[in-house]
Design an enzyme around this catalytic site. Structure first.
Site, mmCIF file in Angstrom:
data_model
loop_
_atom_site.group_PDB
_atom_site.id
_atom_site.type_symbol
_atom_site.label_atom_id
_atom_site.label_comp_id
_atom_site.label_asym_id
_atom_site.label_seq_id
_atom_site.Cartn_x
_atom_site.Cartn_y
_atom_site.Cartn_z
ATOM 1 N N GLU A 88 0.828 -1.200 -0.132
ATOM 2 C CA GLU A 88 -0.225 0.125 -0.143
ATOM 3 C C GLU A 88 1.070 0.914 0.627
ATOM 4 O O GLU A 88 0.581 2.127 -0.717
ATOM 5 C CB GLU A 88 -0.869 0.190 1.216
ATOM 6 C CG GLU A 88 -1.922 -1.151 1.124
ATOM 7 C CD GLU A 88 -3.317 -0.859 -0.180
ATOM 8 O OE1 GLU A 88 -3.274 0.055 -0.702
ATOM 9 O OE2 GLU A 88 -3.992 -1.827 0.170
ATOM 10 N N ARG A 92 0.225 3.839 -3.023
ATOM 11 C CA ARG A 92 -0.152 4.826 -2.926
ATOM 12 C C ARG A 92 0.952 6.503 -2.400
ATOM 13 O O ARG A 92 1.121 6.809 -3.677
ATOM 14 C CB ARG A 92 -0.470 4.927 -1.587
ATOM 15 C CG ARG A 92 -1.877 3.996 -1.641
ATOM 16 C CD ARG A 92 -2.950 4.036 -0.897
ATOM 17 N NE ARG A 92 -3.733 3.371 -0.531
ATOM 18 C CZ ARG A 92 -5.094 2.645 -0.304
ATOM 19 N NH1 ARG A 92 -5.419 4.238 0.401
ATOM 20 N NH2 ARG A 92 -5.768 1.353 -0.261
ATOM 21 N N ASP A 221 -4.994 -9.536 -8.606
ATOM 22 C CA ASP A 221 -5.004 -9.087 -9.397
ATOM 23 C C ASP A 221 -3.427 -8.075 -9.915
ATOM 24 O O ASP A 221 -3.283 -8.008 -11.817
ATOM 25 C CB ASP A 221 -5.950 -7.481 -9.131
ATOM 26 C CG ASP A 221 -6.158 -6.548 -7.302
ATOM 27 O OD1 ASP A 221 -4.376 -7.528 -6.858
ATOM 28 O OD2 ASP A 221 -6.770 -6.895 -7.178
ATOM 29 N N GLU A 355 -12.510 1.113 -10.436
ATOM 30 C CA GLU A 355 -12.398 -0.163 -11.578
ATOM 31 C C GLU A 355 -12.761 -0.698 -12.422
ATOM 32 O O GLU A 355 -12.544 -0.640 -13.582
ATOM 33 C CB GLU A 355 -11.610 -1.687 -10.759
ATOM 34 C CG GLU A 355 -10.223 -2.245 -9.659
ATOM 35 C CD GLU A 355 -10.991 -1.524 -8.496
ATOM 36 O OE1 GLU A 355 -11.962 -1.491 -7.888
ATOM 37 O OE2 GLU A 355 -10.012 -1.920 -7.625
HETATM 38 C C1 DMJ Z 1 -6.798 0.995 -4.717
HETATM 39 O O1 DMJ Z 1 -5.155 1.233 -3.643
HETATM 40 C C2 DMJ Z 1 -5.718 -0.363 -5.965
HETATM 41 O O2 DMJ Z 1 -6.081 0.386 -6.775
HETATM 42 C C3 DMJ Z 1 -5.300 -1.686 -5.938
HETATM 43 O O3 DMJ Z 1 -4.236 -2.112 -6.509
HETATM 44 C C4 DMJ Z 1 -6.555 -1.814 -5.618
HETATM 45 N N1 DMJ Z 1 -7.379 -1.483 -4.561
HETATM 46 C C5 DMJ Z 1 -7.966 -0.002 -4.019
HETATM 47 C C6 DMJ Z 1 -9.196 0.160 -4.747
HETATM 48 O O4 DMJ Z 1 -10.078 -0.351 -5.038
#
Ligand code: DMJ
Length: 461
Positions: A88, A92, A221, A355
């Site tokens: 994270e 971010r 993902d 998404e």
């Molecule tokens: C975000 O922090 C990023 O897109 C991550 O890859 C998946 N989850 C969240 C948004 O839903």
């Protein structure tokens, strides 16, 4: 005039965070105070500021951008006794800082990104070099999530560092970051994959897979996303990454992608040899990924992958359209007469995730089919109607209820991703053209690198 709607929403989200949550990681828009979760540790790191910077910049909100820059310059400090999520913080903070640096040229962002990356490096001190999920920024001690299969690290976490780490080596001339992520790749390449699929769990002590679960949604993902984007950001020279991506999505198509009785294409989850006919909101990003990877695909199947992207976009739109609020649930099923609808109460929430809109934007860029703007506008209106409160934007607990209750969290990715992708969906293609920019998984744009210009090689380490 559409773009003014997104500017207005961004201002509303930012101004309220500025007023009630400044310096905290996120905002509670109803309680009107700061909010945080364990992924950010126990320290106030201004996650919303860092995540929002590039969106502010792109939207031309320069005063707000400068406010954010000033806070980062004066207050963002990483020498804190706080245990954070490596993934994270990478997507971010490092992603956000790097994008802010590339867009604005302000050195402070690069300096902070490099400082933070140094604090994450101890997470790689495991017997295999597969990093821990969490690291204490002060002590450097790492560990994994208690819930992850047999002490495992998570594919979507250790597999979503590549873009940012290659940029760090590029910008600093120091190969250490590049070597860390290439080591992960080499290790993955050597491993057997059940049915050609990558399980979500890998034990960093033994180097063995944990449970054989495979997902293109949560836990898997962005690993697949970063294989494709590693190739794109290398100006298509990293053909090893492209091959890994092609192999992975061929296996995914064979084992995980199906058509429902009602004709909706969906991506299920593989659990110990069994296909669960359920798709997450998170999985909806894959429509955009297939479209983005169409050009350059094996056996020249570009048309096929663009079509697959369109089918996933359609399915995800249906998951929105079949709700009362016209906002998508967290997960939806394709089983026993149910099509694209959430079944369990705890899967009916919408937490401002990006998404589906992300996929609309990629599909728009590649096809210019006006339905993607229409769908994006539907989602915008629903968010503004049901998630906007006077103190910001909040997630809702049940998208099938006509009197929804709020979760009282304004997620930082709402400013980083959801509003940015909406803004881009209604902007011209020459704003951040995909030939020159690759978006990290938190929607932070990083430029394509010409690696022949790099000052370091793998052997140097
Ligand atoms: C975000 O922090 C990023 O897109 C991550 O890859 C998946 N989850 C969240 C948004 O839903």
């Amino acid at each position: 005039q559409y773009v003014y709607q997104f500017l207005n929403m961004m201002k509303h989200a930012w101004d309220n965070y500025r007023q009630y949550g400044w310096g905290h990681n996120e905002l509670k828009p109803i309680a009107r105070k700061g909010h945080s979760t364990n992924i950010f540790g126990n320290s106030q790191m201004g996650a919303t500021i860092v995540d929002a910077l590039d969106t502010l910049y792109i939207m031309g909100l320069h005063d707000e951008f400068r406010e954010g820059q000033e806070w980062i310059d004066k207050n963002l400090d990483f020498s804190v006794n706080s245990e954070v999520s490596v993934f994270e913080v990478n997507i971010r903070f490092i992603g956000g800082l790097l994008a802010a640096y590339y867009l604005s040229g302000q050195e402070v962002f690069k300096i902070k990104a490099v400082q933070l990356a140094g604090k994450l490096l101890p997470a790689f001190n495991t017997p295999t070099g597969i990093p821990w999920a969490m690291v204490n920024l002060k002590s450097g001690v790492g560990r994994n999530w208690g819930w992850a299969s047999a002490g495992s690290s998570i594919l979507a976490e250790f597999g979503t560092l590549h873009m940012e780490f290659v940029h760090l080596s590029y910008l600093t001339g120091d190969p250490v970051y590049y070597n860390k992520v290439m080591h992960i790749r080499k290790l993955l390449q050597k491993m057997d994959r059940p049915n050609g699929l990558y399980p979500n769990y890998l034990n960093p002590r033994t180097g063995r897979w944990g449970q054989h679960h495979t997902s293109v949604g949560g836990l898997g993902d962005s690993f697949y996303e970063y294989l494709l984007k590693a190739w794109l950001m290398s100006d298509k020279t990293d053909t090893e990454a492209r091959k890994m991506y092609d192999d992975a999505i061929e296996a995914i198509e064979k084992h995980l992608i199906r058509k429902s009785n009602g004709g909706l294409t969906f991506i299920g989850e593989w659990k110990n040899g069994h296909l669960e006919r359920k798709m997450g909101h998170l999985t909806c990003f894959a429509g955009g990924m297939f479209a983005l990877g169409a050009d350059g695909s094996r056996d020249d199947k570009a048309g096929h992958y663009l079509q697959l992207g369109a089918e996933i976009a359609h399915t995800c739109h249906e998951s929105y359209d079949r709700t009362t609020l016209k906002l998508g649930p967290e997960a939806f099923k394709f089983d026993g007469g149910v099509e694209a609808v959430a079944v369990r109460q705890n899967e009916k929430y919408y937490i401002l995730r990006p998404e589906v809109i992300e996929t609309y934007w990629y599909m728009w860029r590649f096809t210019h089919d006006p339905k993607y703007r229409q769908w994006g506008w539907e989602a915008t209106q629903a968010i503004d109607k049901y998630c906007r409160v006077s103190g910001g934007f909040s997630g809702v607990k049940d998208v099938y209820s006509s009197s929804p209750t709020y979760d009282d969290v304004q997620q930082s990715f709402f400013l980083a991703e959801t509003l940015k992708y909406l803004y881009l969906l209604f902007s011209n293609d020459d704003l951040l053209p995909l030939d020159n920019w690759v978006f990290n998984t938190e929607a932070h744009p990083l430029p394509v690198l010409h690696l022949q210009e790099r000052k370091w090689t793998l052997e140097e380490s």
